[in-house]
Motif scaffolding. Structure first.
Motif, mmCIF file in Angstrom:
data_model
loop_
_atom_site.group_PDB
_atom_site.id
_atom_site.type_symbol
_atom_site.label_atom_id
_atom_site.label_comp_id
_atom_site.label_asym_id
_atom_site.label_seq_id
_atom_site.Cartn_x
_atom_site.Cartn_y
_atom_site.Cartn_z
ATOM 1 N N HIS A 71 0.861 -1.182 0.000
ATOM 2 C CA HIS A 71 0.000 0.000 0.000
ATOM 3 C C HIS A 71 0.901 1.237 0.000
ATOM 4 C CE1 HIS A 71 0.963 -0.948 4.176
ATOM 5 N NE2 HIS A 71 0.914 0.348 4.391
ATOM 6 N N TRP A 72 0.300 2.363 -0.292
ATOM 7 C CA TRP A 72 1.067 3.602 -0.219
ATOM 8 C C TRP A 72 1.396 3.867 1.232
ATOM 9 C CZ3 TRP A 72 3.435 5.957 -3.976
ATOM 10 C CH2 TRP A 72 2.958 5.822 -5.264
ATOM 11 N N GLY A 73 2.609 4.213 1.480
ATOM 12 C CA GLY A 73 3.027 4.539 2.841
ATOM 13 C C GLY A 73 2.740 5.988 3.165
ATOM 14 N N ASN A 74 3.283 6.421 4.244
ATOM 15 C CA ASN A 74 3.170 7.800 4.679
ATOM 16 C C ASN A 74 3.893 8.705 3.664
ATOM 17 O OD1 ASN A 74 3.818 10.302 5.977
ATOM 18 N ND2 ASN A 74 3.442 9.332 7.959
ATOM 19 N N TRP A 75 3.226 9.740 3.178
ATOM 20 C CA TRP A 75 3.803 10.616 2.154
ATOM 21 C C TRP A 75 5.082 11.290 2.622
ATOM 22 C CZ3 TRP A 75 3.174 10.582 -2.848
ATOM 23 C CH2 TRP A 75 2.040 9.932 -3.353
ATOM 24 N N LEU A 80 10.794 11.715 1.415
ATOM 25 C CA LEU A 80 12.170 11.508 1.871
ATOM 26 C C LEU A 80 12.901 10.498 0.996
ATOM 27 C CD1 LEU A 80 11.794 11.498 5.760
ATOM 28 C CD2 LEU A 80 13.048 13.165 4.370
ATOM 29 N N SER A 81 12.196 9.487 0.507
ATOM 30 C CA SER A 81 12.832 8.473 -0.337
ATOM 31 C C SER A 81 13.304 9.052 -1.663
ATOM 32 C CB SER A 81 11.899 7.289 -0.571
ATOM 33 O OG SER A 81 10.852 7.637 -1.451
ATOM 34 N N TYR A 82 12.760 10.189 -2.042
ATOM 35 C CA TYR A 82 13.213 10.877 -3.250
ATOM 36 C C TYR A 82 14.388 11.803 -2.929
ATOM 37 C CZ TYR A 82 13.121 13.660 -7.501
ATOM 38 O OH TYR A 82 13.473 14.272 -8.664
#
Length: 192
Positions: A71-75, A80-82
């Motif tokens: 599922h989509w995680g916390n935005w 941050l992953s970007y």
């Protein structure tokens, strides 16, 4: 962790079905990458083999795709992953440049990249402008393109395989077993 967990045999059977399907489908594209022209289309197809194996395994075991743990995680963490990898890459390049282990790309090389991207028809294109455009394209279109292929690995390895391993192994076992499998899966690309 008890050794005789409920559903342990069923989980191991599911894991081995997944690994067998992944190995069979991946071998086709590993072979193509090694023996044919290593086109990115083969690499993209290889990266979708774990997802295909997960979907087929779910079908064979009578489970629904909705049972995948994804599922989509916390935005906040998605953002941050970007930006975190971009920051440590920038820091690495700055250290290389400051310490004299490397330098900026030459203007000629940057204009070669611009030609490759089809940017040479843009007015008076300078190397600086070409670098900025290439950076923006890589940071947007390049990321979206990469996400399209890496999604297959994420669905198969993290969304299915890790979730199944968690049913039968402790965290350390999951890390070691999945790491060995994942490294083995990439090995043909590293060796050749």
């Amino acid at each position: 962790m008890p050794k005789d967990r409920p559903g342990g045999k069923k989980a191991w059977k599911t894991i081995f079905i997944f690994l067998a399907i992944t190995a069979i489908t991946s071998s086709i594209f590993h072979n193509a990458i090694v023996h044919l022209y290593p086109s990115s289309i083969y690499i993209g197809a290889l990266m979708w083999c774990p997802a295909l194996a997960a979907f087929v395994t779910l079908k064979l075991t009578g489970r629904s795709v909705s049972t995948l743990n994804w599922h989509w995680g916390n935005w906040k963490y998605i953002r941050l992953s970007y930006f975190v990898p971009a920051c440590y890459a920038l820091l690495t390049y700055l250290l290389l440049w400051v310490l004299g282990f490397g330098g900026l790309a030459s203007g000629e090389l940057v204009l070669d990249w611009a030609r490759e991207l089809g940017l040479m028809g843009i007015g008076s294109l300078t190397p600086a402008l070409a670098a900025i455009i290439a950076f923006v394209l890589l940071g947007t279109v390049g990321v979206i393109r990469s996400m399209a292929t890496t999604l297959g690995e994420e669905i198969g390895w993290r969304g299915f395989f890790i979730y199944e391993l968690r049913k039968v192994l402790p965290v350390t076992g999951v890390s070691l077993f999945s790491g060995i499998i994942w490294a083995s899966w990439h090995w043909p690309l590293i060796v050749y």
